[in-house]
Design a protein around this motif. Sequence first.
Motif, PDB file in Angstrom:
ATOM      1  N   ARG A 112       0.838  -1.189   0.000  1.00  6.80           N
ATOM      2  CA  ARG A 112       0.000   0.000   0.000  1.00  6.80           C
ATOM      3  C   ARG A 112       0.878   1.246   0.000  1.00  6.80           C
ATOM      4  O   ARG A 112       1.762   1.393   0.849  1.00  6.80           O
ATOM      5  N   VAL A 113       0.621   2.123  -0.950  1.00 10.23           N
ATOM      6  CA  VAL A 113       1.291   3.418  -1.014  1.00 10.23           C
ATOM      7  C   VAL A 113       0.225   4.482  -0.800  1.00 10.23           C
ATOM      8  O   VAL A 113      -0.744   4.558  -1.557  1.00 10.23           O
ATOM      9  N   ILE A 114       0.390   5.274   0.231  1.00  9.83           N
ATOM     10  CA  ILE A 114      -0.627   6.245   0.603  1.00  9.83           C
ATOM     11  C   ILE A 114      -0.017   7.639   0.648  1.00  9.83           C
ATOM     12  O   ILE A 114       1.016   7.851   1.283  1.00  9.83           O
ATOM     13  N   PHE A 115      -0.671   8.570  -0.040  1.00  5.76           N
ATOM     14  CA  PHE A 115      -0.308   9.977   0.050  1.00  5.76           C
ATOM     15  C   PHE A 115      -1.299  10.648   0.992  1.00  5.76           C
ATOM     16  O   PHE A 115      -2.509  10.527   0.811  1.00  5.76           O
ATOM     17  N   VAL A 116      -0.790  11.350   1.981  1.00  6.46           N
ATOM     18  CA  VAL A 116      -1.632  12.121   2.905  1.00  6.46           C
ATOM     19  C   VAL A 116      -1.371  13.595   2.654  1.00  6.46           C
ATOM     20  O   VAL A 116      -0.234  14.064   2.764  1.00  6.46           O
ATOM     21  N   GLY A 134       2.266  -0.565   8.171  1.00 11.29           N
ATOM     22  CA  GLY A 134       2.919  -1.217   7.051  1.00 11.29           C
ATOM     23  C   GLY A 134       2.841  -0.531   5.711  1.00 11.29           C
ATOM     24  O   GLY A 134       3.387  -1.039   4.719  1.00 11.29           O
ATOM     25  N   ALA A 135       2.197   0.619   5.634  1.00  9.83           N
ATOM     26  CA  ALA A 135       2.082   1.315   4.355  1.00  9.83           C
ATOM     27  C   ALA A 135       3.321   2.163   4.080  1.00  9.83           C
ATOM     28  O   ALA A 135       4.001   2.614   5.008  1.00  9.83           O
ATOM     29  N   SER A 136       3.600   2.371   2.803  1.00 11.48           N
ATOM     30  CA  SER A 136       4.585   3.373   2.410  1.00 11.48           C
ATOM     31  C   SER A 136       3.839   4.700   2.315  1.00 11.48           C
ATOM     32  O   SER A 136       2.857   4.810   1.582  1.00 11.48           O
ATOM     33  N   VAL A 137       4.288   5.701   3.062  1.00 12.72           N
ATOM     34  CA  VAL A 137       3.503   6.926   3.227  1.00 12.72           C
ATOM     35  C   VAL A 137       4.308   8.153   2.849  1.00 12.72           C
ATOM     36  O   VAL A 137       5.448   8.336   3.307  1.00 12.72           O
ATOM     37  N   ALA A 138       3.702   9.000   2.029  1.00  6.27           N
ATOM     38  CA  ALA A 138       4.245  10.328   1.746  1.00  6.27           C
ATOM     39  C   ALA A 138       3.275  11.354   2.306  1.00  6.27           C
ATOM     40  O   ALA A 138       2.060  11.261   2.078  1.00  6.27           O
ATOM     41  N   TRP A 139       3.802  12.298   3.044  1.00  3.07           N
ATOM     42  CA  TRP A 139       2.982  13.364   3.636  1.00  3.07           C
ATOM     43  C   TRP A 139       3.255  14.647   2.881  1.00  3.07           C
ATOM     44  O   TRP A 139       4.337  15.219   2.965  1.00  3.07           O
ATOM     45  N   LEU A 140       2.281  15.100   2.123  1.00  2.00           N
ATOM     46  CA  LEU A 140       2.391  16.320   1.330  1.00  2.00           C
ATOM     47  C   LEU A 140       1.689  17.431   2.097  1.00  2.00           C
ATOM     48  O   LEU A 140       0.469  17.394   2.291  1.00  2.00           O
ATOM     49  N   GLU A 158       8.284   9.699  -7.013  1.00  2.00           N
ATOM     50  CA  GLU A 158       9.700   9.359  -7.130  1.00  2.00           C
ATOM     51  C   GLU A 158      10.239   8.729  -5.853  1.00  2.00           C
ATOM     52  O   GLU A 158      11.108   7.860  -5.903  1.00  2.00           O
ATOM     53  N   ARG A 159       9.710   9.147  -4.701  1.00  2.00           N
ATOM     54  CA  ARG A 159      10.240   8.681  -3.419  1.00  2.00           C
ATOM     55  C   ARG A 159       9.606   7.372  -2.940  1.00  2.00           C
ATOM     56  O   ARG A 159      10.298   6.508  -2.406  1.00  2.00           O
ATOM     57  N   VAL A 160       8.283   7.233  -3.116  1.00  2.00           N
ATOM     58  CA  VAL A 160       7.607   6.062  -2.535  1.00  2.00           C
ATOM     59  C   VAL A 160       6.802   5.253  -3.550  1.00  2.00           C
ATOM     60  O   VAL A 160       6.280   4.196  -3.219  1.00  2.00           O
ATOM     61  N   GLY A 161       6.665   5.751  -4.794  1.00  2.00           N
ATOM     62  CA  GLY A 161       5.882   5.044  -5.787  1.00  2.00           C
ATOM     63  C   GLY A 161       4.509   5.670  -5.978  1.00  2.00           C
ATOM     64  O   GLY A 161       4.121   6.599  -5.265  1.00  2.00           O
ATOM     65  N   ALA A 162       3.772   5.163  -6.943  1.00  2.00           N
ATOM     66  CA  ALA A 162       2.445   5.686  -7.254  1.00  2.00           C
ATOM     67  C   ALA A 162       1.461   5.313  -6.154  1.00  2.00           C
ATOM     68  O   ALA A 162       1.498   4.195  -5.627  1.00  2.00           O
ATOM     69  N   PRO A 163       0.535   6.210  -5.815  1.00  6.13           N
ATOM     70  CA  PRO A 163      -0.365   5.947  -4.686  1.00  6.13           C
ATOM     71  C   PRO A 163      -1.500   4.992  -5.046  1.00  6.13           C
ATOM     72  O   PRO A 163      -2.014   4.994  -6.163  1.00  6.13           O
TER      73      PRO A 163
END
Length: 245
Positions: free
Chosen positions: A6-10, A29-35, A72-77
Amino acid sequence: MSEQHRVIFVLTSGVDIGSPIVASLAARGASVAWLTDGADAPIADIGKGVIRIAASFSSRAALEHAFAAAVERVGAPSQVVASAMPRIALDAQDIETISDERWRASCGAAMKSVLYSLQASQSQMATRGGSVVVIGPSLSLAGAPQLVPLSTAIEGQRGLVKSTARQWGKLGLTVNWIAAAPRALSPLFDKLPLPVKPDPVPVALGRPLDLGSEIAPVIEFLGSAAGRVMTGVTLMLDGGEWMVP
């Protein structure tokens, strides 16, 4: 869309409700990017597993630039979580004294931030499907004295969610709204004139839900295969205070 990774953008614009959410989702367990457009230290420890990316919500193009950096950093959400509450919208003010400038900075900005969030999400997930969750305070369902721009913006965001869900269902892209008790989202609500039930008995659980340990798992569920049968839904996660459909 894989259930295994799971790739999640917050996305958070204005008031920081993102840090407890990203910390919880990463711990699960998710890969998370916080924008985020916030420059202050987060209100919760986000740990080392969360990628924080400075974002501007001033235009769709600006936000899509931040999305590209996150990819680029964590993959497509596979899931996007969004919240937009400008700090100025939490300044209590009587309706007859609200200027056009203040209205645009509070209500207008909050609406546009969610619009751009939805548009940027669609650009990333239209071909794969996925989940978008927008979260805000439950006060729009009951009204709040002296918080007219915020109440209006939040209800407008909820309308955006429902209308977008109808359009994107054929893409396998679900869009849902979470209404949380305001004080569960931020301590900034503690001294504001909110519609609350002071007696804990009428509140089914007797308290608001915790953003990290109780609301974040519901967000995670909405991104799962089982959760993606729901779209255009308003989930009242306020501890059973208002019980509004």
